[in-house]
Design a protein around this motif. Structure first.
Motif, mmCIF file in Angstrom:
data_model
loop_
_atom_site.group_PDB
_atom_site.id
_atom_site.type_symbol
_atom_site.label_atom_id
_atom_site.label_comp_id
_atom_site.label_asym_id
_atom_site.label_seq_id
_atom_site.Cartn_x
_atom_site.Cartn_y
_atom_site.Cartn_z
ATOM 1 N N TYR A 104 6.663 24.387 13.164
ATOM 2 C CA TYR A 104 6.717 23.439 14.272
ATOM 3 C C TYR A 104 7.764 22.367 13.967
ATOM 4 C CZ TYR A 104 2.202 25.495 15.542
ATOM 5 O OH TYR A 104 1.206 26.362 15.880
ATOM 6 N N THR A 105 8.477 21.953 14.996
ATOM 7 C CA THR A 105 9.481 20.911 14.827
ATOM 8 C C THR A 105 8.794 19.566 14.615
ATOM 9 O OG1 THR A 105 9.612 20.426 17.188
ATOM 10 C CG2 THR A 105 11.080 22.137 16.337
ATOM 11 N N ASP A 106 9.538 18.614 14.047
ATOM 12 C CA ASP A 106 8.995 17.267 13.858
ATOM 13 C C ASP A 106 8.663 16.632 15.194
ATOM 14 O OD1 ASP A 106 9.275 17.503 11.134
ATOM 15 O OD2 ASP A 106 11.241 16.514 11.067
ATOM 16 N N GLU A 107 9.490 16.923 16.211
ATOM 17 C CA GLU A 107 9.224 16.381 17.548
ATOM 18 C C GLU A 107 7.899 16.901 18.102
ATOM 19 O OE1 GLU A 107 11.973 17.786 16.574
ATOM 20 O OE2 GLU A 107 13.773 16.691 17.249
ATOM 21 N N GLN A 130 4.678 14.592 19.052
ATOM 22 C CA GLN A 130 4.153 14.604 20.412
ATOM 23 C C GLN A 130 2.650 14.883 20.412
ATOM 24 O OE1 GLN A 130 5.383 13.896 23.321
ATOM 25 N NE2 GLN A 130 7.517 13.561 22.784
ATOM 26 N N ILE A 131 2.196 15.798 19.566
ATOM 27 C CA ILE A 131 0.765 16.100 19.465
ATOM 28 C C ILE A 131 0.004 14.865 19.004
ATOM 29 C CG2 ILE A 131 -0.957 17.451 18.189
ATOM 30 C CD1 ILE A 131 0.449 19.078 20.303
ATOM 31 N N VAL A 132 0.523 14.162 17.982
ATOM 32 C CA VAL A 132 -0.133 12.950 17.471
ATOM 33 C C VAL A 132 -0.141 11.859 18.533
ATOM 34 C CG1 VAL A 132 -0.012 11.122 15.739
ATOM 35 C CG2 VAL A 132 0.390 13.482 15.071
ATOM 36 N N ASP A 133 0.961 11.716 19.264
ATOM 37 C CA ASP A 133 1.024 10.717 20.340
ATOM 38 C C ASP A 133 -0.010 11.010 21.419
ATOM 39 O OD1 ASP A 133 3.053 9.452 19.028
ATOM 40 O OD2 ASP A 133 4.670 10.251 20.279
ATOM 41 N N LEU A 134 -0.159 12.288 21.759
ATOM 42 C CA LEU A 134 -1.165 12.661 22.756
ATOM 43 C C LEU A 134 -2.564 12.362 22.240
ATOM 44 C CD1 LEU A 134 0.311 16.056 24.000
ATOM 45 C CD2 LEU A 134 0.121 13.951 25.308
ATOM 46 N N VAL A 154 9.511 8.592 28.022
ATOM 47 C CA VAL A 154 8.563 9.007 29.067
ATOM 48 C C VAL A 154 8.917 10.405 29.567
ATOM 49 C CG1 VAL A 154 7.742 8.524 31.410
ATOM 50 C CG2 VAL A 154 8.031 6.652 29.787
ATOM 51 N N ALA A 155 10.201 10.635 29.789
ATOM 52 C CA ALA A 155 10.653 11.950 30.251
ATOM 53 C C ALA A 155 10.400 13.014 29.185
ATOM 54 C CB ALA A 155 12.139 11.898 30.598
ATOM 55 N N ARG A 156 10.625 12.668 27.913
ATOM 56 C CA ARG A 156 10.421 13.625 26.820
ATOM 57 C C ARG A 156 8.968 14.099 26.766
ATOM 58 N NH1 ARG A 156 11.717 11.774 20.766
ATOM 59 N NH2 ARG A 156 10.159 10.215 21.368
ATOM 60 N N LYS A 157 8.037 13.173 26.921
ATOM 61 C CA LYS A 157 6.621 13.539 26.900
ATOM 62 C C LYS A 157 6.278 14.466 28.062
ATOM 63 C CE LYS A 157 1.952 11.606 27.072
ATOM 64 N NZ LYS A 157 1.138 10.373 27.202
ATOM 65 N N ALA A 158 6.819 14.151 29.259
ATOM 66 C CA ALA A 158 6.538 14.972 30.438
ATOM 67 C C ALA A 158 7.112 16.375 30.273
ATOM 68 C CB ALA A 158 7.126 14.300 31.687
ATOM 69 N N ILE A 159 8.325 16.470 29.732
ATOM 70 C CA ILE A 159 8.957 17.777 29.521
ATOM 71 C C ILE A 159 8.196 18.580 28.480
ATOM 72 C CG2 ILE A 159 11.044 18.911 28.652
ATOM 73 C CD1 ILE A 159 12.570 16.464 29.861
ATOM 74 N N PHE A 160 7.785 17.912 27.406
ATOM 75 C CA PHE A 160 6.999 18.567 26.349
ATOM 76 C C PHE A 160 5.715 19.163 26.924
ATOM 77 C CE2 PHE A 160 3.479 18.216 23.313
ATOM 78 C CZ PHE A 160 3.947 18.986 22.266
ATOM 79 N N GLU A 161 4.990 18.376 27.708
ATOM 80 C CA GLU A 161 3.729 18.855 28.281
ATOM 81 C C GLU A 161 3.960 19.986 29.271
ATOM 82 O OE1 GLU A 161 1.965 15.244 29.794
ATOM 83 O OE2 GLU A 161 0.762 15.000 27.977
#
Length: 377
Positions: free
Chosen positions: A8-11, A15-19, A343-350
């Motif tokens: 898994y990438t660091d990003e 993102q998982i931890v942020d969620l 904000v956009a990065r989180k939306a794209i990730f999800e």
């Protein structure tokens, strides 16, 4: 690397931890993103910040009490969310129908309390018992509405009909269409890809793929492209994606504020992360400067990946990845105004990791999800 061998990438980890820190449970994240709970706990321990203010302490008892209260509030909030979603005019009939639909999941007393609806009114309304046909119709409508809502308005009648059929519910496509029309719900329209003929080619950039999208397994043919996403604070941002032709899964992507060859390479690196042998894979792209750069070509050569190029001015050669970016815009990006890059990065990730890869069924792969098709290969 996790215990199951997937990198898994660091990003992805952040993102998982942020969620998790935003309120999502570990079990939910594990189910949503296919990561073992023990791995998520490890990431949380490694990446979550710990804040200590003054001499304040939180005892185990206080923690458990707080946890219990939060759980109660979550249930009440869940009921309210479902209530506001299904109850439009707040009539007695709508509220009673909602209680009937969810009383097997929550106690009637708790539902009435959350909705501030008198239980006496509910029990009085039950005297007027609907017919069996009415109950079946209401149940089917609820199923249709639930599937449509869970897809964030992205599914139309054909996909909803397919899901109902897979659940053993016998219903015609026309009936699903009729009920959706009656409930005034419809899918987000995705414009079909249009082919524009163009015979101009670049002599030194060969179209090896030549629109032969057929595969017998994963990691045979990939495609990649970059698309634009606007944010209020940071202006234009860029998403580079890599798709496996066989499963339609987005196997690698990179998001940044500059459209560079470095961004294009990062997306391919992420795609290669879980592939032990990349030799002979055909990667198709357009003739953008990012993909014709020395940096990009050198990376492909180091992985022994064969580079195929679209003909100049002919987007249909790379239609699959173009179509994905179009769907991303129609189903997610065009419905939001992102404040900034994060904000956009989180939306794209999800959208990619939770929705597109793991939940969105795809007609070209027999109404499987890309993740299921990838695992079945």
């Amino acid at each position: 690397m996790s215990k199951n061998g997937i990198r898994y990438t660091d990003e992805f980890k952040q993102q998982i931890v942020d969620l998790y820190n935003s309120g999502s449970s570990v079990a939910c994240l594990s189910s949503e993103y296919g990561v073992a709970t023990v791995t998520i706990y490890k990431w949380i321990k490694q990446l979550s910040p710990v804040k200590v203010t003054g001499n304040e302490e939180l005892t185990a008892k206080d923690y458990q009490s707080m946890k219990k209260r939060i759980a109660e509030l979550e249930i009440e909030n869940e009921i309210l969310k479902k209530g506001y979603r299904h109850i439009r005019k707040k009539t007695i009939k709508e509220v009673v129908a909602f209680i009937e639909n969810y009383k097997s999941k929550y106690p009637v007393k708790l539902i009435c309390k959350a909705l501030k609806f008198p239980r006496s009114t509910y029990y009085k309304a039950l005297v007027n018992i609907p017919s069996k046909r009415q109950l079946e119709m209401a149940k089917l409508k609820a199923e249709i509405k639930q599937i449509w809502t869970e897809s964030k308005s992205r599914y139309g009648a054909p996909k909803i009909h397919n899901i109902l059929t897979s659940r053993g519910i016998k219903v015609s496509l026309k009936r699903v269409q009729r009920y959706m029309s009656a409930m005034d719900i419809k899918s987000i329209v995705v414009k079909k890809f249009r082919y524009h003929s163009e015979k101009v080619t670049s002599d030194d950039k060969e179209n090896i793929l030549n629109r032969d999208f057929k595969t017998i397994s994963i990691n045979q043919k990939w495609c990649t492209d970059i698309t634009y996403i606007y944010t209020i604070k940071n202006g234009w941002t860029y998403l580079a994606s890599v798709m496996d032709f066989h499963s339609k899964k987005i196997i690698g992507y990179a998001y940044g504020t500059s459209m560079t060859a470095k961004l294009a390479v990062k997306a391919v690196k992420n795609a290669c992360m879980n592939v032990s042998d990349t030799k002979g894979i055909i990667l198709h792209s357009d003739l953008g400067t990012q993909y014709t750069s020395r940096l990009f070509e050198d990376y492909l050569s180091s992985k022994e990946i064969i580079h195929s190029f679209s003909r100049k001015g002919n987007p249909y050669d790379n239609a699959c990845i173009e179509s994905f970016h179009s769907i991303l815009k129609k189903e997610e990006v065009n419905h939001h105004r992102y404040f900034d890059f994060n904000v956009a990065r989180k939306a794209i990730f999800e959208y990619i990791e939770s929705w597109y890869n793991r939940k969105r069924i795809h007609g070209a792969i027999n109404y499987m999800t890309p993740q299921a098709a990838h695992e079945a290969a």
